[in-house]
Design a protein around this motif. Sequence first.
Motif, PDB file in Angstrom:
ATOM      1  N   UNK A  50       0.748  -1.379  -0.132  1.00 52.40           N
ATOM      2  CA  UNK A  50      -0.186   0.085  -0.054  1.00 52.40           C
ATOM      3  C   UNK A  50       0.743   1.325   0.222  1.00 52.40           C
ATOM      4  N   UNK A  51       2.094   1.842   0.666  1.00 47.53           N
ATOM      5  CA  UNK A  51       2.663   2.544   0.853  1.00 47.53           C
ATOM      6  C   UNK A  51       3.384   3.215  -0.152  1.00 47.53           C
ATOM      7  N   UNK A  52       4.070   1.203  -1.217  1.00 52.65           N
ATOM      8  CA  UNK A  52       4.752   2.011  -2.175  1.00 52.65           C
ATOM      9  C   UNK A  52       4.017   2.404  -3.747  1.00 52.65           C
ATOM     10  N   UNK A  53       2.231   1.263  -3.412  1.00 55.27           N
ATOM     11  CA  UNK A  53       1.503   2.469  -4.479  1.00 55.27           C
ATOM     12  C   UNK A  53       1.534   3.719  -4.392  1.00 55.27           C
ATOM     13  N   UNK A  54       1.624   4.581  -2.771  1.00 59.75           N
ATOM     14  CA  UNK A  54       1.171   5.437  -2.917  1.00 59.75           C
ATOM     15  C   UNK A  54       2.110   6.322  -3.300  1.00 59.75           C
ATOM     16  N   UNK A  55       4.021   5.671  -2.802  1.00 57.59           N
ATOM     17  CA  UNK A  55       5.162   6.293  -3.553  1.00 57.59           C
ATOM     18  C   UNK A  55       4.825   6.553  -4.795  1.00 57.59           C
ATOM     19  N   UNK A  56       4.146   5.661  -5.959  1.00 59.47           N
ATOM     20  CA  UNK A  56       4.572   5.270  -6.552  1.00 59.47           C
ATOM     21  C   UNK A  56       3.415   6.586  -7.697  1.00 59.47           C
ATOM     22  N   UNK A  57       2.322   6.588  -6.758  1.00 59.97           N
ATOM     23  CA  UNK A  57       1.564   7.394  -7.299  1.00 59.97           C
ATOM     24  C   UNK A  57       2.082   8.930  -7.513  1.00 59.97           C
ATOM     25  N   UNK A  58       2.705   9.382  -5.963  1.00 60.68           N
ATOM     26  CA  UNK A  58       3.499  10.729  -5.960  1.00 60.68           C
ATOM     27  C   UNK A  58       4.620  11.039  -7.294  1.00 60.68           C
ATOM     28  N   UNK A  59       4.907   9.867  -7.111  1.00 58.27           N
ATOM     29  CA  UNK A  59       6.288  10.354  -8.123  1.00 58.27           C
ATOM     30  C   UNK A  59       6.515  10.162  -9.309  1.00 58.27           C
ATOM     31  N   UNK A  60       5.105   9.581  -9.955  1.00 59.42           N
ATOM     32  CA  UNK A  60       4.255   9.648 -11.209  1.00 59.42           C
ATOM     33  C   UNK A  60       3.724  11.346 -11.138  1.00 59.42           C
ATOM     34  N   UNK A  61       2.873  11.757 -10.053  1.00 61.76           N
ATOM     35  CA  UNK A  61       2.439  13.065 -10.732  1.00 61.76           C
ATOM     36  C   UNK A  61       3.742  14.214 -10.690  1.00 61.76           C
ATOM     37  N   UNK A  62       5.370  13.562 -10.623  1.00 60.22           N
ATOM     38  CA  UNK A  62       6.719  14.831 -10.690  1.00 60.22           C
ATOM     39  C   UNK A  62       6.792  14.474 -11.251  1.00 60.22           C
ATOM     40  N   UNK A  63       6.418  13.476 -12.748  1.00 59.51           N
ATOM     41  CA  UNK A  63       7.040  13.461 -13.820  1.00 59.51           C
ATOM     42  C   UNK A  63       6.822  14.908 -15.007  1.00 59.51           C
ATOM     43  N   UNK A  64       7.949  14.804 -15.676  1.00 58.08           N
ATOM     44  CA  UNK A  64       8.088  16.544 -16.296  1.00 58.08           C
ATOM     45  C   UNK A  64       8.233  16.581 -17.656  1.00 58.08           C
ATOM     46  N   UNK A  65       7.835  16.807 -18.203  1.00 59.14           N
ATOM     47  CA  UNK A  65       7.125  16.990 -19.514  1.00 59.14           C
ATOM     48  C   UNK A  65       7.951  18.054 -20.321  1.00 59.14           C
ATOM     49  N   UNK A  66       8.592  17.429 -21.603  1.00 60.02           N
ATOM     50  CA  UNK A  66       9.809  18.388 -21.922  1.00 60.02           C
ATOM     51  C   UNK A  66       9.454  19.265 -22.803  1.00 60.02           C
ATOM     52  N   UNK A 111      15.408  15.218 -18.292  1.00 57.55           N
ATOM     53  CA  UNK A 111      15.118  13.450 -18.536  1.00 57.55           C
ATOM     54  C   UNK A 111      16.056  13.345 -17.554  1.00 57.55           C
ATOM     55  N   UNK A 112      16.884  13.599 -16.994  1.00 52.08           N
ATOM     56  CA  UNK A 112      17.983  13.304 -15.559  1.00 52.08           C
ATOM     57  C   UNK A 112      16.720  13.608 -15.072  1.00 52.08           C
ATOM     58  N   UNK A 113      16.352  14.385 -15.002  1.00 52.14           N
ATOM     59  CA  UNK A 113      15.662  14.290 -12.994  1.00 52.14           C
ATOM     60  C   UNK A 113      14.553  13.517 -13.625  1.00 52.14           C
ATOM     61  N   UNK A 114      13.680  13.084 -15.250  1.00 52.33           N
ATOM     62  CA  UNK A 114      12.560  11.869 -15.083  1.00 52.33           C
ATOM     63  C   UNK A 114      13.321  10.443 -14.605  1.00 52.33           C
ATOM     64  N   UNK A 115      14.600  10.148 -15.374  1.00 49.33           N
ATOM     65  CA  UNK A 115      15.301   8.909 -15.243  1.00 49.33           C
ATOM     66  C   UNK A 115      15.021   9.039 -13.790  1.00 49.33           C
ATOM     67  N   UNK A 116      15.899  10.107 -12.559  1.00 48.33           N
ATOM     68  CA  UNK A 116      15.978   9.801 -11.584  1.00 48.33           C
ATOM     69  C   UNK A 116      14.452   9.439 -10.829  1.00 48.33           C
ATOM     70  N   UNK A 117      13.249   9.339 -11.176  1.00 52.21           N
ATOM     71  CA  UNK A 117      11.948   9.260 -10.382  1.00 52.21           C
ATOM     72  C   UNK A 117      11.865   8.065 -11.208  1.00 52.21           C
ATOM     73  N   UNK A 118      11.959   7.837 -12.513  1.00 48.43           N
ATOM     74  CA  UNK A 118      11.785   6.293 -12.747  1.00 48.43           C
ATOM     75  C   UNK A 118      12.477   5.308 -12.486  1.00 48.43           C
ATOM     76  N   UNK A 119      13.420   6.025 -11.851  1.00 50.10           N
ATOM     77  CA  UNK A 119      15.115   4.420 -11.245  1.00 50.10           C
ATOM     78  C   UNK A 119      14.023   4.213 -10.011  1.00 50.10           C
ATOM     79  N   UNK A 120      13.112   5.269  -9.218  1.00 50.96           N
ATOM     80  CA  UNK A 120      12.797   5.496  -8.025  1.00 50.96           C
ATOM     81  C   UNK A 120      11.317   4.351  -8.511  1.00 50.96           C
TER      82      UNK A 120
END
Length: 312
Positions: A21-37, A165-174
């Motif tokens: 449950x905590x990991x799914x919540x964290x994923x939702x928070x991370x996916x909201x942080x993706x940035x468009x180019x 892209x570097x920031x998104x790569x960190x988010x993807x890794x998380x």
Amino acid sequence: MDREQLRMGLYYVKERVDRIFAMNQRKSQLEAQFRGEVQGLNNTGMSGLVKTLVIFIGAISILFEMYMVFGGGYDDELLYLVATAGGYIILVPKFLGNTIRKNKKTIIAGAALGIGVMGGGFGSAMQHSLGIFYFVGISILAIPVVALGIGKHSASVNRKNQQIREYNAQVFAEVDRCDAVIAQCQAELRPETNAWFPVNYCYKDAVDWFVTAVENYRCDSVKELIREYEADARHREVMQSQADLRRSMETGFNQVIHNQQEMSRLMRVNNALAAANVTATIQNTRAVERNISAVNHVSSQINAAMGTDTIF
């Protein structure tokens, strides 16, 4: 499975369900942080070549018209200069930022730029003496400057996109790490769900309820947990339905009271208007009576002088 084994097993399941449950919540928070180019001149929907030509031609026309107005004394070019500069100021940032929208403002800006370029740029260069010479000379001077500006803008866009892209790569890794934890917890839960824990209740609300029920000595077996949990869920649904019905009734009752108050207000207004109308009618009637009396009085005097009866 005795009570203590059931309790320990539930805590084992709860720990992994809570982590999922905590990991799914964290994923939702991370996916909201993706940035468009950032969209620049060369990677937009409209052809980059066409936009580049518009930027070049617009800049050259503005410089030429400024020379014609301020250097050549041709005041009739001022309107063309205003049109070209206005359209250029509105459209070029949209070209560079990929924010082109087919709205009224964009259409007007495009029309103004087109009129200014054709009339004040090319048109003036053809009409005035040495116009072509000055236009070509300004073009030779302006093209490197505009090209340098476009190049700097493209380099800035590329740097920003690289950072994104570097920031998104960190988010993807998380996100991948969260997926790995979820997969590990699911693998650890699989033997439990295959052996004794019902897979349909392997979610946080049910597991938390099971643990609380066992700790409070409310249930001592999985069957009792499921039966009591379902009964409690139905009870909660009934209570929620009753609460929703009560809120709906309160809302309707408040609306009825509001409607009654509004009707009372309208009735008071109507009564006041009716009373005013009655008062006005009485006053009008009295005024008519006074007029009739005055007419009769004058008529009596006239008749007395003429020797006839009154009119009324």
